[in-house]
Design a protein around this motif. Sequence first.
Motif: not given
Lengths: 201, 93
Positions: A184-188, A193-197, B68-72, B78-83
Motif C-alpha cells: 500500500a505504501r509503495a502504491e502511494e 511520483l506520478g508513475l501511476d495515474t 496481493l500478487v496481482q497488485r504487485l 507501472t514502474i517498468d512503463r515509467a522507466a
Amino acid sequence: MGIVQKIFYFHVPSAYAMYLGAAACFVGSLGYLLRPTDVRDALARAGAEIAVVFGAIVLTTGPLWAAKAWGYYWTWDPRLTTSLLSVLIYVAYMVLRAFGGDGTGERRFAAALGVLGAANLPIIHFSVQKWSGQHPTVVTGRGGGLQHPDMKLALGLAFVAFTCFVVALLWARVRLGVAEHRLARAEEDAIDLGLDTRSEA
Amino acid sequence: MRNLLLEPVTPSAQPETASPPDRATAFQPVQGGGEHRNGAMLMVEAYVVLWVVLMAWLLLLWRRQRGLVQRLDDLERTIDRAAEKAARPASGA
C-alpha cells in the motif's frame, strides 16, 4: 456419554487456540498503541481473525456435544454466554478493520478494542468456577474430569498440535499483513511520483 | 415441537445439587431435557465443522494473497512503463 465425548479433544484445544489468538490481538494492539508499527498492527489483526475462527469452532462443536450431553444445543450458561460475547467482540474488530478504512486513527481505535476485548478472557475462564451453570470444569489443577491417563495424553497432544498450528497461522497471517502494508505504501509512493495515474483511495 | 436451539435456563432444567467440583467429575444430565440425537453423527458433524471453518479461512487467505500478487504485478508494470518513458527522451536526443 459414548463416542460424542471425543469432541472434547478438539473442542477444548479450539477454545485454547481462541485464547491464544485473543492474546496475540491484545499484545499487538497494546504494542501498537505504545509505538505504532506495521508488524504490531498485523499481529493484532491476525490474532483477532484467529480468535474468530477458533471461537466459531468452539461455539459450534460445543452445542453439538451439548445436544447429546444436555439435551439442548444452547443455554445462557455463563461460560457459553461470555464465549459468545468474546467472539462478537473480535468480529466487531474485524468488521471495523475491513470497512473502517486503514488510516492511523482507525488502527488506533481498533487497537483499543483489541486491548479491551482481552478483558473478557479471564471472565470466560473463571466463569464456570465462580458462577453456577451447565458447563463442566474439566481442566483444573486438581485434575477435574481427566480421570484416565490416556485422556490426559490425548488432550496434551491436542494442545501441543493446536499451539503449533496457531503459531504457524499467526506467522503466515502476520507476514501477509506486513506485505499488504508495504505494498500500500509503495502504491502511494508511485502515485505521488506520478508513475501511476490512479488517484489515492 | 420444542425449540432446541434457544432454550432459556430454567431451574427445572438444571441439576439442583451439583456444585462445580461435582460437575467436573460426573455426568450431570439435564432434568426434563429434550430429545437426544445420535452421538456418532454429532461427532462427525463437529469434525466437519472444524474442517470446513478452517478450510474456508485458509481459502480466504489464499485469495487475499493472490490479490496481493496481482497488485504487485500491476505496480511492477507501472514502474517498468515509467522507466521506459524516462529512458525514451534520452535515447531519442
